[in-house]
Scaffold this motif. Structure first.
Motif, mmCIF file in Angstrom:
data_model
loop_
_atom_site.group_PDB
_atom_site.id
_atom_site.type_symbol
_atom_site.label_atom_id
_atom_site.label_comp_id
_atom_site.label_asym_id
_atom_site.label_seq_id
_atom_site.Cartn_x
_atom_site.Cartn_y
_atom_site.Cartn_z
ATOM 1 N N GLN A 1 0.837 -1.209 0.000
ATOM 2 C CA GLN A 1 0.000 0.000 0.000
ATOM 3 C C GLN A 1 0.870 1.258 0.000
ATOM 4 O O GLN A 1 0.623 2.200 -0.745
ATOM 5 N N LYS B 1 2.293 1.798 -3.330
ATOM 6 C CA LYS B 1 1.280 2.291 -4.267
ATOM 7 C C LYS B 1 0.959 3.769 -3.996
ATOM 8 O O LYS B 1 0.758 4.548 -4.926
ATOM 9 N N VAL B 2 0.892 4.107 -2.713
ATOM 10 C CA VAL B 2 0.601 5.494 -2.348
ATOM 11 C C VAL B 2 1.705 6.409 -2.867
ATOM 12 O O VAL B 2 1.455 7.480 -3.440
ATOM 13 N N ARG C 1 1.316 6.746 -6.585
ATOM 14 C CA ARG C 1 0.149 7.560 -6.953
ATOM 15 C C ARG C 1 0.399 9.038 -6.633
ATOM 16 O O ARG C 1 0.004 9.921 -7.406
ATOM 17 N N THR C 2 1.066 9.275 -5.496
ATOM 18 C CA THR C 2 1.362 10.665 -5.122
ATOM 19 C C THR C 2 2.237 11.309 -6.193
ATOM 20 O O THR C 2 2.008 12.447 -6.606
ATOM 21 N N GLU D 1 2.389 10.340 -9.299
ATOM 22 C CA GLU D 1 1.552 10.454 -10.504
ATOM 23 C C GLU D 1 0.701 11.724 -10.442
ATOM 24 O O GLU D 1 0.603 12.482 -11.414
ATOM 25 N N LEU D 2 0.121 11.975 -9.259
ATOM 26 C CA LEU D 2 -0.711 13.177 -9.109
ATOM 27 C C LEU D 2 0.128 14.440 -9.228
ATOM 28 O O LEU D 2 -0.304 15.433 -9.816
ATOM 29 N N PRO E 1 -4.713 8.353 2.570
ATOM 30 C CA PRO E 1 -3.298 8.402 2.163
ATOM 31 C C PRO E 1 -3.023 9.338 0.991
ATOM 32 O O PRO E 1 -1.915 9.849 0.849
ATOM 33 N N VAL E 2 -4.016 9.553 0.138
ATOM 34 C CA VAL E 2 -3.802 10.376 -1.080
ATOM 35 C C VAL E 2 -5.013 11.286 -1.259
ATOM 36 O O VAL E 2 -6.148 10.846 -1.097
ATOM 37 N N ASP F 1 -6.825 13.284 -4.095
ATOM 38 C CA ASP F 1 -6.951 13.669 -5.507
ATOM 39 C C ASP F 1 -7.683 15.003 -5.593
ATOM 40 O O ASP F 1 -8.313 15.443 -4.623
ATOM 41 N N ARG G 1 -5.596 1.925 -9.110
ATOM 42 C CA ARG G 1 -4.272 1.859 -8.485
ATOM 43 C C ARG G 1 -4.271 0.964 -7.252
ATOM 44 O O ARG G 1 -3.245 0.753 -6.639
ATOM 45 N N GLY G 2 -5.441 0.519 -6.844
ATOM 46 C CA GLY G 2 -5.525 -0.460 -5.750
ATOM 47 C C GLY G 2 -5.163 0.106 -4.393
ATOM 48 O O GLY G 2 -4.639 -0.612 -3.522
ATOM 49 N N ILE G 3 -5.415 1.381 -4.184
ATOM 50 C CA ILE G 3 -5.047 2.010 -2.908
ATOM 51 C C ILE G 3 -6.293 2.153 -2.040
ATOM 52 O O ILE G 3 -7.358 2.574 -2.512
#
Lengths: 460, 332
Positions: free
Chosen positions: A50, A53-54, A57-58, A60-61, B188-189, B191, B204-206
């Motif tokens: 996780q 992935k975080v 993704r961070t 990516e954003l 955690p994120v 958007d 993304r499976g988060i």
């Protein structure tokens, strides 16, 4: 990214290792505790996965946000066109450029005794130009050359319609061909004699545009009115000058046609004047050859007409213009019309294969001696003549012993374009005069011979 | 003379009518309405062509609701805005003066032709056993929601959580703040919009749970597979009322006022309501609501007016710079 297979493999390995470690000393460990341990490890791995992935993704954003920002961000560029700040949609720009010319003049021959060899800052012109709201251009250019500070150009142009662009401010009125050529693009360091008889800069309104798919351009305008070869920031009287020019390039779109580079046109201006001071006319070496007598002013009507043409083919260039002026001169209560004429023919040829045009050539290979690159080289020749009515002397508007009524020049030169921005020019100019000296010494002013070398850098 | 004038005017009018080309509208909307308006635009174009003979093309722009409002304020020439919350259209009215302050009174139901709510999308089998809002604050639960500063949906989610906490803690503000603080510790994120959060969660499976618009959750299920996710309806949530409005100044500038008004009116028709329901927006129209009742499980819905005293108050207290959300998120 940890894949399921990898995860299972690690878990299996850990379980096996853990089983081995515990099996040897004590056999009592239960299957339940092993399972618990596996579950804990699985949970830990899930957490790590996780986190990974975080992190991805961070990033990516952040990348998406940066890309989004870049879509609207202004760009700053520095290249041969100057320094430019441009909004993302291109609707707003600011371009900072400069034009620097340093001239060295050396006089020689019989007439050189009274002339001063000198090195001058001929033009020092920072330029600020650009666009707002896509269709509105602006241009501002002061000059600090020759020890003075003057605003040369300051105008706004509305270009919503290419066939009718409205320009307001201070700029070159649409009359003289060589005058309308950009200062850095003229073949010789000084313009020819007909340019002495057209306005330099004036304040007013102009409507201009392209017609017939670019084969013709026109410009018409109303201006304050300035004396020949001059510029001013205020009107000398209530009268206005009306100027206009039409220029045809009939073969322009067909690049294979040998007449493709032909342009012919005519510029004109007219208006009344009321006691306007007169200019001095200068030679190629920038010495006055015609100074009007004290108290002489321009009064009455002033008309200028200038047929003009150029022709370019490959490296060859021809430019010619002919000025025909009728101007009312006044001294005391006496006033009469005096005519002034001047023509100019200049030829040039680029030796290094670049094409000659109304603008400066871009060298095929910029000067770089280490790589055997020498820029572009051009040779040039021109002749021209200026003459005024005999009335100039007969009616006492100028003294025949100090002011020459005629000037005839020959100029030959070499241009070395090191790259698109830097140019060195060496011109030899010889001017003969009619009048301008006492009869005792022949009545004609001594010829002027000058070599002018210019170092020039410009990016606009 | 009069005759000549009238002939000239008639000719002008006739040529104007014959010259009428296709009309273009720009609908600036929030993130999860893409599918709704794709369907609706096609239906409206058919309706308008039949009624007037004129072709209409509706261009769509989507993003976080707050961000979209900012774009219109900054010059994006929308004929219509269909945003996630009335505060964002109020901002367009107040800051750019592009439509009057009373815009919300111009259409029925406070200019909100459909409603929605915030529910949960969890992974298949609901491994973390998430059933209600209080499950979201448990340590180890990953909660996915967009940034309330930019996303309308996220603001609804935040207020739904806050409202739930208030209602279960005797309106104790401190406890609600603590509840929402703990919830955001599990995020955690962040958007910028709802569609981005769906990507974070589903692709993304988060995280373990996505706080989602009701329609977005159903869409996620359809798009990514019912074998991977399932929807959880909490015991209660907030009644979200996404509003719509014509942007008067831009519509007038483009000459599209009439068609823009008709576009919004059409949202209230039987066909418009049915399209909304098919796309999992709760229709106002009773007929459509009855027809699609099975798509919308019943849950207790509280309104923003009931719990927070309206959008203006909620925005100022929670989402303005330095507001409660900033305190919570900075503390994280």
């Amino acid at each position: 990214m940890l894949h399921k297979k990898t995860t299972s493999f690690i878990l299996l390995g850990l379980a096996f290792a853990s089983g081995l470690a515990q099996a040897q000393p004590v056999q009592a460990t239960s299957a339940t505790s092993t399972q618990q341990e596996i579950n804990q490890l699985r949970q830990r791995l899930d957490e790590l996965e996780q986190q990974q992935k975080v992190t991805a993704r961070t990033k990516e954003l952040a990348d998406e946000a940066a890309a989004e920002k870049a879509k609207t961000a202004a760009s700053v560029t520095a290249d041969t066109g100057g320094f430019t700040i441009k909004s993302n949609d291109g609707d707003f720009t600011l371009k900072i450029g400069a034009d620097l010319q340093v001239d060295n003049r050396s006089f020689f021959g019989a007439g050189s005794g009274s002339l001063t060899d000198t090195t001058v800052l001929r033009r020092i012109r920072p330029t600020f130009s650009g666009t707002v709201y896509h269709n509105v251009d602006y241009f501002f250019r002061p000059d600090f050359g020759l020890g003075t500070t003057l605003i040369y150009d300051a105008y706004v142009e509305l270009k919503y319609f290419s066939r009718a662009k409205l320009r307001v401010g201070k700029f070159k009125p649409p009359v003289g061909l060589e005058r309308l050529q950009v200062d850095d693009d003229t073949t010789f360091v000084e313009r020819g004699l007909p340019t002495l008889l057209v306005p330099q800069r004036d304040i007013g309104f102009q409507l201009a545009g392209d017609l017939v798919k670019g084969r013709a351009t026109y410009a018409v305008g109303i201006f304050n009115g300035v004396p020949d070869g001059s510029l001013a920031d205020t009107a000398a009287s209530n009268h206005r000058d009306y100027a206009g020019r039409i220029f045809l390039t009939p073969f322009q779109p067909d690049t294979k046609n040998p007449l493709h580079g032909l342009g012919v046109g005519i510029g004109a201006s007219g208006g009344n004047v009321d006691g306007q001071a007169l200019p001095n006319f200068k030679t190629f070496g920038q010495n006055s050859f015609l100074t009007f007598a004290s108290g002489v002013t321009e009064a009455g009507h002033r008309t200028r007409l200038q047929p003009q043409l150029y022709y370019y083919l490959g490296g060859f260039g021809l430019l010619s213009d002919y000025s025909v002026n009728e101007e009312g001169l006044q001294k005391g209560t006496f006033r009469t019309d005096v005519s002034f004429r001047a023509y100019n023919v200049e030829l040039s040829y680029i030796l290094t294969g670049e094409k000659k045009s109304f603008g400066s050539p871009t060298p095929k290979r910029s000067f770089d001696p280490k790589h055997n690159a020498w820029g572009a080289w051009e040779v040039s020749l021109r002749t021209g003549r200026f003459w005024a009515d005999h009335a100039l002397y007969n009616d006492g508007f100028a003294s025949p012993t100090t002011a020459a009524r005629e000037a005839h020049e020959w100029v030959g030169g070499v241009n070395w374009f090191l790259n698109r921005l830097v140019r060195i020019t060496a011109d030899y100019g010889k001017t003969n005069f009619g009048g301008g000296a006492a009869l005792a010494v022949g009545g004609n002013r001594t010829e002027e011979k000058v070599v002018t070398v210019r170092f020039q850098i410009n990016f606009i | 003379m009069k005759r000549i004038l009238s002939v000239m005017l008639s000719s002008l009018l006739a040529s104007a009518l014959f010259a009428a080309g296709p009309v273009k509208l720009l609908n600036v909307s929030y993130d999860p309405t893409r599918e709704l308006y794709q369907d609706f635009n096609a239906a409206f174009a058919r309706y308008w062509k039949g009624k007037t003979g004129v072709d209409v093309t509706v261009n769509q722009s989507h993003g976080g609701s707050g961000k979209q409002a900012r774009s219109v304020i900054d010059g994006l020439q929308a004929d219509i805005v269909t945003l996630a919350l009335s505060y964002d259209i109020d901002a367009i009215s107040e800051k750019a003066k592009l439509l009057p302050a009373n815009w919300q009174t111009r259409l029925p139901n406070n200019s909100t032709p459909y409603t929605s709510t915030i529910i949960f999308l969890v992974r298949k089998g609901n491994p973390k056993q998430i059933k209600d809002w209080n499950d979201l604050v448990r340590p180890g639960v990953g909660v996915i929601t967009p940034n309330p500063k930019t996303s309308g949906g996220a603001r609804w989610s935040y207020l739904a959580a806050w409202g739930y906490a208030l209602r279960h803690n005797n309106n104790d503000e401190a406890k609600s703040k603590d509840f929402v603080t703990r919830l955001f510790k599990n995020v955690p994120v962040l958007d910028s919009g709802a569609r981005g959060s769906t990507t974070t969660f589903a692709q993304r499976g988060i995280g373990d749970v996505l706080l989602s618009w009701e329609n977005e959750a159903h869409l996620g299920l359809k798009e990514f597979g019912a074998d991977k996710f399932e929807i959880v309806y909490p015991t209660e949530s907030i009644l979200a009322e996404p509003p719509v409005a014509v942007v008067d100044k831009y519509a007038a500038k483009h000459g599209t006022t009439e068609v823009a008004k008709a576009y919004l009116d059409y949202l209230y028709t039987d066909e418009g309501q049915e399209i909304a329901a098919r796309n999992y927006y709760r229709p106002r129209n009773e007929k459509a609501a009855a027809k699609y009742a099975s798509s919308f499980p019943k849950l207790t819905l509280f309104t923003i007016d009931q719990v927070f005293g309206g959008w203006q108050k909620a925005q100022k207290k929670h989402f303005d710079d330095g507001g409660v959300f900033d305190q919570i998120y900075q503390a994280k």
